[in-house]
Design a protein around this motif. Structure first.
Motif, mmCIF file in Angstrom:
data_model
loop_
_atom_site.group_PDB
_atom_site.id
_atom_site.type_symbol
_atom_site.label_atom_id
_atom_site.label_comp_id
_atom_site.label_asym_id
_atom_site.label_seq_id
_atom_site.Cartn_x
_atom_site.Cartn_y
_atom_site.Cartn_z
ATOM 1 N N GLN A 282 5.838 4.104 19.967
ATOM 2 C CA GLN A 282 5.803 4.844 21.015
ATOM 3 C C GLN A 282 4.349 4.608 21.614
ATOM 4 N N TRP B 97 4.512 4.114 28.794
ATOM 5 C CA TRP B 97 5.182 5.369 28.258
ATOM 6 C C TRP B 97 4.139 6.463 28.222
ATOM 7 N N GLN C 158 8.649 13.539 27.757
ATOM 8 C CA GLN C 158 8.284 12.215 27.683
ATOM 9 C C GLN C 158 8.969 11.525 29.187
ATOM 10 N N THR D 115 8.913 7.422 31.098
ATOM 11 C CA THR D 115 8.726 5.860 31.293
ATOM 12 C C THR D 115 8.340 5.629 32.880
ATOM 13 N N ASN E 43 4.054 10.208 26.462
ATOM 14 C CA ASN E 43 4.542 11.229 25.501
ATOM 15 C C ASN E 43 3.614 12.542 24.913
#
Length: 172
Positions: free
Chosen positions: A52, A63, A81, A83, A65
């Protein structure tokens, strides 16, 4: 009757070193009732987190997170999280460990993530939720998302605008 306020928390950027603590948070098999799979061990989370952190390797995709850390105890309680595609659209997800569920923490953490994304220019949010997962549907509603009639892998797509950031509000 209003629910009590969620505990104070901080969104902490994901790091591989957090894997052992998160393996404890994610250890309850009940967390996987709607998503499938099994609780990951620390070694598996270390590999997952390294992937990740390396990023998707796809142009125009990022991404994001964060781990959710409860201020009072310093314990991790889950993660949020996203995208992000083309910097404008984000597919979001959240997981809160069973020990922390029912306190409004998932809603508050998802809202904090959505606000960060909006501050970065994200305009639209989506989430995919199992049709029987009422707790996650409640989080999606708190973000202003609504089911749009489409599905992916049996999960309903929820979509809506990202919250207006102060910068975007001033620009209107």
């Amino acid at each position: 009757m209003r629910s009590p306020a969620p505990p104070a928390f901080t969104l902490v950027p994901l790091a591989v070193r957090h894997a052992p603590a998160m393996a404890v948070v994610l250890a309850d098999p009940a967390l996987y009732r709607f998503t499938g799979g099994e609780p990951p061990g620390a070694a598996e989370l270390e590999r997952r987190y390294a992937r990740q952190l390396a990023g998707p390797g796809e142009a125009g995709v990022a991404w994001v997170n964060f781990l959710v850390r409860v201020e009072e105890s310093g314990a991790f309680a889950g993660y949020v999280q996203a995208t992000v595609t083309r910097g404008e659209e984000a597919e979001v997800a959240w997981v809160v460990g069973t020990a922390w569920q029912g306190r409004g923490l998932a809603k508050a953490a998802a809202r904090a993530l959505a606000a960060r994304l909006a501050d970065e220019g994200v305009r639209g949010l989506t989430a995919y939720i199992h049709p029987e997962h009422t707790a996650s549907e409640s989080v999606a509603r708190a973000l202003g998302l609504r089911p749009d009639g489409s599905r992916r892998d049996g999960e309903r797509r929820w979509a809506g605008p990202a919250p207006l950031s102060p910068a975007r509000t001033a620009a209107r």
